[in-house]
Scaffold this active site. Structure first.
Site, PDB file in Angstrom:
ATOM      1  N   SER A 139       0.805  -1.223   0.000  1.00  0.00           N
ATOM      2  CA  SER A 139       0.000   0.000   0.000  1.00  0.00           C
ATOM      3  C   SER A 139       0.838   1.273   0.000  1.00  0.00           C
ATOM      4  O   SER A 139       0.341   2.339  -0.361  1.00  0.00           O
ATOM      5  CB  SER A 139      -0.944   0.003   1.203  1.00  0.00           C
ATOM      6  OG  SER A 139      -0.211  -0.148   2.414  1.00  0.00           O
ATOM      7  N   HIS A 147      -0.315   6.444   5.750  1.00  0.00           N
ATOM      8  CA  HIS A 147       0.111   6.152   4.374  1.00  0.00           C
ATOM      9  C   HIS A 147       0.494   7.449   3.666  1.00  0.00           C
ATOM     10  O   HIS A 147       0.123   8.543   4.116  1.00  0.00           O
ATOM     11  CB  HIS A 147      -1.005   5.446   3.599  1.00  0.00           C
ATOM     12  CG  HIS A 147      -1.139   3.992   3.917  1.00  0.00           C
ATOM     13  ND1 HIS A 147      -1.756   3.550   5.065  1.00  0.00           N
ATOM     14  CD2 HIS A 147      -0.722   2.878   3.262  1.00  0.00           C
ATOM     15  CE1 HIS A 147      -1.722   2.221   5.095  1.00  0.00           C
ATOM     16  NE2 HIS A 147      -1.095   1.794   4.014  1.00  0.00           N
TER      17      HIS A 147
END
Length: 277
Positions: A37, A259
């Site tokens: 990710s 992220h």
């Protein structure tokens, strides 16, 4: 004599050009992006693959645009090294399937899920200041052994084997392996990011340990390590939204918690493209 001089200069210039630069003058690079990710870009719009929550604005797409490359992006959120050769979620094809003898460039972003780093980061959240809770550093280093460091070290040989397999499947490709960015500055920024200072320093130190392992395995297996940690200093989860490359527990933009943000993906894509030239 003049023609000979011009010919010699032409040969010299051609020799100075990188293989990728020379390739770009003829036809588009065949670029394959593998990874988790940190490369896929979950929740960053537009999303182009729901099972893998892959974004068209992730760093492989940014790098491909800058390189004029033809991209095959098989990055997938939640991926670990076994998903390179097996079906992720039971139905997503192995990422290795995208590699071909004609592949020119491969980027790899992997290791955090294999070592349990993301889960560890979530376990370090403390909504109240010390000492109203339990330090995750104390938990992970109880008995004098750093469990996360040991897990990262154990992941190293698997990463090395994966890089060897990529070389075998794409023998003509240059391989770039990206590390992970600067998530927390020294001392953190509690309560903006609800992790105690001691735990924040421990977490970033663990990420740095992971980056060193990735760099070591890359060098030992014929790949180039791309440092994202140093350029992202000052753009961590504590930074103002306008300067943030990595989101905190509560994102300030269309990105998943913990992220890269859209800005981060743009910056990382630029770094990857520069490393590929």
């Amino acid at each position: 004599m003049k023609q000979r001089v011009l010919l010699a200069v032409g040969v010299l210039v051609a020799g100075l050009l990188s293989p990728l630069a020379a390739h770009a003058a003829s036809e588009p690079l065949e670029y394959v992006a593998l990874g988790d990710s940190s490369a896929a870009g979950p929740l960053i719009l537009p999303q182009i693959d729901l099972p893998c929550t892959r974004s068209a604005a992730n760093y492989p797409h940014v790098a491909a645009a800058k390189l004029g490359a033809r991209l095959t992006d098989v990055t997938c959120s939640g991926a670990a090294i076994p998903d390179f050769s097996g079906k992720q979620f039971g139905f997503v094809p192995p990422q290795y399937d995208a590699l071909k003898p004609t592949t020119d460039l491969v980027t790899v972003a992997i290791g955090a899920n294999d070592s349990g780093l993301f889960q560890a980061a979530l376990s370090c959240i403390n909504l109240l200041p010390a000492p109203a809770g339990v330090s995750c550093k104390a938990r992970y280093t109880a008995g004098g052994k750093d469990q996360l460091a040991a897990s990262i070290d154990a992941t190293g040989p698997a990463l090395g084997k994966a890089l060897d397999r990529i070389h075998a499947l794409a023998p003509n490709a240059r391989i770039l392996v990206t590390g992970y960015g600067t998530y927390l500055r020294p001392g953190g920024c509690f309560p903006q990011v609800p992790v105690w200072p001691v735990d924040g320093d421990y977490l970033q130190g663990t990420i740095d340990h992971l980056n060193r392992m990735i760099a070591t395995q890359s060098a030992a297996h014929g790949a180039t390590y791309v440092d994202l940690r140093t350029p992202s200093t000052g753009h961590d989860t504590c930074a103002p939204e306008s300067q943030r490359w990595l989101e905190g527990l509560i994102p300030g933009s269309d990105a998943a918690p913990l992220h890269p943000s859209r800005q981060g993906m743009a910056a990382f894509g630029t770094l990857v493209a520069a490393a590929a030239k």
